[in-house]
Write a protein that holds these residues in place. Sequence first.
Motif, PDB file in Angstrom:
ATOM      1  N   PRO A  31       0.580  -1.132   0.086  1.00  0.00           N
ATOM      2  CA  PRO A  31      -0.356   0.351   0.450  1.00  0.00           C
ATOM      3  C   PRO A  31       0.587   1.404  -0.099  1.00  0.00           C
ATOM      4  N   THR A  32       0.298   2.460  -0.895  1.00  0.00           N
ATOM      5  CA  THR A  32       0.969   3.699  -0.598  1.00  0.00           C
ATOM      6  C   THR A  32       0.128   4.434  -0.714  1.00  0.00           C
ATOM      7  N   LEU A  33       0.678   5.583  -0.191  1.00  0.00           N
ATOM      8  CA  LEU A  33      -0.354   6.987  -0.518  1.00  0.00           C
ATOM      9  C   LEU A  33       0.450   8.469  -0.795  1.00  0.00           C
ATOM     10  N   CYS A  34       1.461   7.648   0.004  1.00  0.00           N
ATOM     11  CA  CYS A  34       1.982   9.215  -0.950  1.00  0.00           C
ATOM     12  C   CYS A  34       3.247   9.647  -2.017  1.00  0.00           C
ATOM     13  N   TYR A  35       3.048   8.668  -2.200  1.00  0.00           N
ATOM     14  CA  TYR A  35       4.300   7.867  -3.305  1.00  0.00           C
ATOM     15  C   TYR A  35       2.914   8.023  -5.266  1.00  0.00           C
ATOM     16  N   HIS A  36       4.009   8.711  -5.550  1.00  0.00           N
ATOM     17  CA  HIS A  36       3.355   9.196  -7.123  1.00  0.00           C
ATOM     18  C   HIS A  36       5.036   9.098  -7.717  1.00  0.00           C
ATOM     19  N   TYR A  42       8.996  10.225  -1.468  1.00  0.00           N
ATOM     20  CA  TYR A  42       9.079  11.154  -0.454  1.00  0.00           C
ATOM     21  C   TYR A  42       9.046  10.857   1.312  1.00  0.00           C
ATOM     22  N   GLY A  43       8.858   9.163   1.204  1.00  0.00           N
ATOM     23  CA  GLY A  43       8.650   8.533   2.323  1.00  0.00           C
ATOM     24  C   GLY A  43       7.887   9.259   3.617  1.00  0.00           C
ATOM     25  N   ALA A  44       6.104   9.566   3.380  1.00  0.00           N
ATOM     26  CA  ALA A  44       6.132  10.759   4.402  1.00  0.00           C
ATOM     27  C   ALA A  44       4.650   9.856   5.003  1.00  0.00           C
ATOM     28  N   ARG A  46       4.143   5.628   5.075  1.00  0.00           N
ATOM     29  CA  ARG A  46       5.056   5.377   5.595  1.00  0.00           C
ATOM     30  C   ARG A  46       4.045   3.687   5.748  1.00  0.00           C
ATOM     31  N   LEU A  47       2.862   3.875   4.881  1.00  0.00           N
ATOM     32  CA  LEU A  47       1.792   3.252   4.663  1.00  0.00           C
ATOM     33  C   LEU A  47       3.226   2.014   3.797  1.00  0.00           C
ATOM     34  N   CYS A  48       3.583   2.015   3.051  1.00  0.00           N
ATOM     35  CA  CYS A  48       5.467   1.259   2.268  1.00  0.00           C
ATOM     36  C   CYS A  48       5.386   0.588   3.213  1.00  0.00           C
ATOM     37  N   LEU A  49       5.804   0.312   4.188  1.00  0.00           N
ATOM     38  CA  LEU A  49       6.675  -0.114   4.745  1.00  0.00           C
ATOM     39  C   LEU A  49       7.224  -2.029   4.595  1.00  0.00           C
ATOM     40  N   SER A  63       9.223   1.616   1.525  1.00  0.00           N
ATOM     41  CA  SER A  63      10.296   0.411   0.131  1.00  0.00           C
ATOM     42  C   SER A  63       9.673   1.424  -0.391  1.00  0.00           C
ATOM     43  N   CYS A  64       9.459   2.717  -0.240  1.00  0.00           N
ATOM     44  CA  CYS A  64       9.421   3.660  -1.983  1.00  0.00           C
ATOM     45  C   CYS A  64      10.832   4.626  -1.748  1.00  0.00           C
ATOM     46  N   VAL A  65      11.735   4.523  -0.323  1.00  0.00           N
ATOM     47  CA  VAL A  65      12.798   5.117  -0.579  1.00  0.00           C
ATOM     48  C   VAL A  65      13.794   4.786  -0.407  1.00  0.00           C
TER      49      VAL A  65
HETATM   50  S1  FES Z   1       4.407   5.621   0.338  1.00  0.00           S
HETATM   51 FE1  FES Z   1       4.647   6.946   2.091  1.00  0.00          FE
HETATM   52  S2  FES Z   1       6.160   6.376   2.680  1.00  0.00           S
HETATM   53 FE2  FES Z   1       6.305   5.406   1.042  1.00  0.00          FE
END
Ligand code: FES
Length: 187
Positions: A31-36, A42-44, A46-49, A63-65
């Motif tokens: 899952p992601t919310l802040c990733y595009h 940006y890693g804001a 943290r749902l992608c942990l 995982s996004c960063v």
């Molecule tokens: S998608 Fe938000 S921290 Fe990775």
Amino acid sequence: MVSFTINDKKLQVEQGATILEAAQSEGIKIPTLCYHKELKPYGACRLCLVEIVGGGRKGLEASCVYKVTEGLEVKTDTDRVKRTRKILFELLLARCPDSAEKVKKLAKEYGVTETRIKLKDKTNCILCGLCMRVCAEVSQRSAQSFSSRGINRKVQTPFDKLSEKCIGCGACAYLCPLESLTIEEAD
Ligand code: FES
């Protein structure tokens, strides 16, 4: 190329790829919310942990960063990941109870339908930064930015006034995962 293991499967990815990109290319859902994908990670939210279990600093990482390194061993669905993700979803639902349809839908996909957390201050912003990042990186206007710190942190235009830099492109409203932003004609 870099070799690593994800959910016990050996993979090779391009140097510089993040764990999220590698997982998505394998069809592993995170899952992601802040990733595009068109914006810098940006890693804001943290749902992608995911959990790093070998070949690097062990523990939970966004995982996004986090870039894949040679020999890294990653698991995307351990009990620790699930527990922590659940708390993150509950915090988001507590923070944005009214305007979080997308968050609610995503949370439900991961088995979270309600929150046990009670917060005094509620808002309609999860501070994902997508609005200001698309404004800076794509529209190249930087019409808004974060202000203040800690619990007072928020996104705003300079002096909270109509920004002279804003061209009304609507990219910020389009990307807001909570659909909290609307574009209005200036008087
Ligand atoms: S998608 Fe938000 S921290 Fe990775």
